[in-house]
Scaffold this motif. Structure first.
Motif, mmCIF file in Angstrom:
data_model
loop_
_atom_site.group_PDB
_atom_site.id
_atom_site.type_symbol
_atom_site.label_atom_id
_atom_site.label_comp_id
_atom_site.label_asym_id
_atom_site.label_seq_id
_atom_site.Cartn_x
_atom_site.Cartn_y
_atom_site.Cartn_z
ATOM 1 N N THR A 1 0.844 -1.188 0.000
ATOM 2 C CA THR A 1 0.000 0.000 0.000
ATOM 3 C C THR A 1 0.883 1.242 0.000
ATOM 4 O OG1 THR A 1 -0.167 -0.012 2.415
ATOM 5 C CG2 THR A 1 -1.910 -1.134 1.203
ATOM 6 N N TYR A 2 0.359 2.267 -0.636
ATOM 7 C CA TYR A 2 1.074 3.533 -0.732
ATOM 8 C C TYR A 2 0.655 4.432 0.431
ATOM 9 C CZ TYR A 2 2.394 8.141 -2.458
ATOM 10 O OH TYR A 2 2.914 9.402 -2.580
ATOM 11 N N ASP A 3 1.626 4.960 1.158
ATOM 12 C CA ASP A 3 1.376 5.910 2.229
ATOM 13 C C ASP A 3 1.667 7.300 1.672
ATOM 14 O OD1 ASP A 3 2.068 7.753 4.415
ATOM 15 O OD2 ASP A 3 1.842 5.996 5.712
ATOM 16 N N SER A 4 0.623 8.082 1.420
ATOM 17 C CA SER A 4 0.788 9.373 0.755
ATOM 18 C C SER A 4 1.509 10.400 1.625
ATOM 19 C CB SER A 4 -0.563 9.919 0.300
ATOM 20 O OG SER A 4 -1.417 10.108 1.408
ATOM 21 N N ASP B 83 5.053 9.249 1.435
ATOM 22 C CA ASP B 83 5.439 9.085 0.039
ATOM 23 C C ASP B 83 6.347 7.861 -0.090
ATOM 24 O OD1 ASP B 83 5.402 9.726 -2.718
ATOM 25 O OD2 ASP B 83 7.261 10.876 -2.552
ATOM 26 N N TRP C 150 6.084 3.156 0.188
ATOM 27 C CA TRP C 150 5.265 1.945 0.107
ATOM 28 C C TRP C 150 5.529 1.052 1.303
ATOM 29 C CZ3 TRP C 150 1.678 1.080 -3.680
ATOM 30 C CH2 TRP C 150 1.709 1.968 -4.759
ATOM 31 N N THR C 151 4.515 0.288 1.699
ATOM 32 C CA THR C 151 4.653 -0.617 2.824
ATOM 33 C C THR C 151 3.783 -1.855 2.635
ATOM 34 O OG1 THR C 151 4.564 -0.779 5.253
ATOM 35 C CG2 THR C 151 2.856 0.547 4.184
ATOM 36 N N TRP D 6 9.028 -1.423 4.519
ATOM 37 C CA TRP D 6 8.865 -0.097 3.916
ATOM 38 C C TRP D 6 9.910 0.064 2.823
ATOM 39 C CZ3 TRP D 6 5.413 3.885 4.885
ATOM 40 C CH2 TRP D 6 4.564 3.711 5.983
ATOM 41 N N THR E 236 10.897 2.564 -1.125
ATOM 42 C CA THR E 236 10.579 3.549 -2.146
ATOM 43 C C THR E 236 10.614 2.864 -3.508
ATOM 44 O OG1 THR E 236 12.902 4.205 -2.294
ATOM 45 C CG2 THR E 236 11.493 5.522 -0.852
ATOM 46 N N ASP E 237 9.994 3.521 -4.484
ATOM 47 C CA ASP E 237 10.038 3.015 -5.853
ATOM 48 C C ASP E 237 10.365 4.182 -6.788
ATOM 49 O OD1 ASP E 237 7.666 4.454 -6.111
ATOM 50 O OD2 ASP E 237 6.465 2.744 -6.780
ATOM 51 N N SER F 153 8.556 6.114 -8.612
ATOM 52 C CA SER F 153 7.704 7.307 -8.515
ATOM 53 C C SER F 153 8.003 8.109 -7.251
ATOM 54 C CB SER F 153 6.224 6.931 -8.583
ATOM 55 O OG SER F 153 5.857 6.148 -7.465
ATOM 56 N N THR F 154 8.243 7.443 -6.136
ATOM 57 C CA THR F 154 8.542 8.181 -4.909
ATOM 58 C C THR F 154 9.947 8.786 -4.974
ATOM 59 O OG1 THR F 154 9.261 6.174 -3.754
ATOM 60 C CG2 THR F 154 6.944 6.788 -3.532
#
Length: 182
Positions: A126-129, A132, A134-135, A149, A151-152, A154-155
């Motif tokens: 899920t993306y944590d806005s 910024d 993912w987890t 946790w 990053t990808d 996009s983040t």
């Protein structure tokens, strides 16, 4: 100062890695040592290691929560010689067992390893806005709960854009080769 003078006399540059901070805080255990203003007067580049909000022995969370990254960058923009500051980012995942802490330290893993783990555990990240990042969570074969946790592309692009838009001297990463290839 002496090292900078010697290197500059030989047409070489001095780059320093420094802990990230959002303000000058007296007696802070990590960042007080790094006097950004004095260091930037001598060094050619300061790589601000903008991760570590959560670490191997902390509770789980984004290593480079975007709210904190923005605070670091906002502080940097108040300093002279802004173009000498490089926003350094991490490109790896962290997997905390049992809620983390010193008794249950996290393991660092590459992006694709985290994606393979999520697939093998049949979980959807899920993306944590706010962070910024993912987890996802899962339980291992011994029924120990884990939280991951990462990053990808996009983040990471968000952080690169922030560095560019803020007038920083660029970005740096730890480490290339196993990040989200997108």
């Amino acid at each position: 100062s002496d090292l900078a003078a010697q290197l500059h006399a030989e047409n070489k540059t001095l780059a320093l890695a420094v802990s990230a901070k959002t303000a000058d805080v007296p007696n802070h255990p990590r960042s007080t040592f790094f006097d950004y203003n004095s260091l930037s007067a001598q060094a050619d580049e300061l790589l601000v290691m903008c991760w570590g909000v959560h670490w191997a022995t902390s509770t789980p969370g984004a290593q480079d929560d975007m709210t904190w990254v923005r605070q670091v960058v906002a502080y940097l923009t108040t300093l002279p010689r802004l173009s000498k500051f490089i926003l350094a980012m991490q490109l790896y995942a962290m997997d905390w067992p049992n809620g983390g802490g010193s008794a249950s330290p996290a393991t660092a893993m590459e992006y694709q390893d985290a994606m393979n783990l999520a697939a093998s555990e049949d979980v959807t990240p899920t993306y944590d806005s706010t962070a910024d990042a993912w987890t996802f969570s899962y339980s291992d074969a011994a029924n120990v709960p884990h939280t991951v946790w990462y990053t990808d592309s996009s983040t990471e692009a968000d952080r690169i854009s922030l560095a560019h838009e803020s007038g920083l001297g660029g970005i740096g990463v730890w480490r290339l080769g196993h990040e989200d290839q997108r």
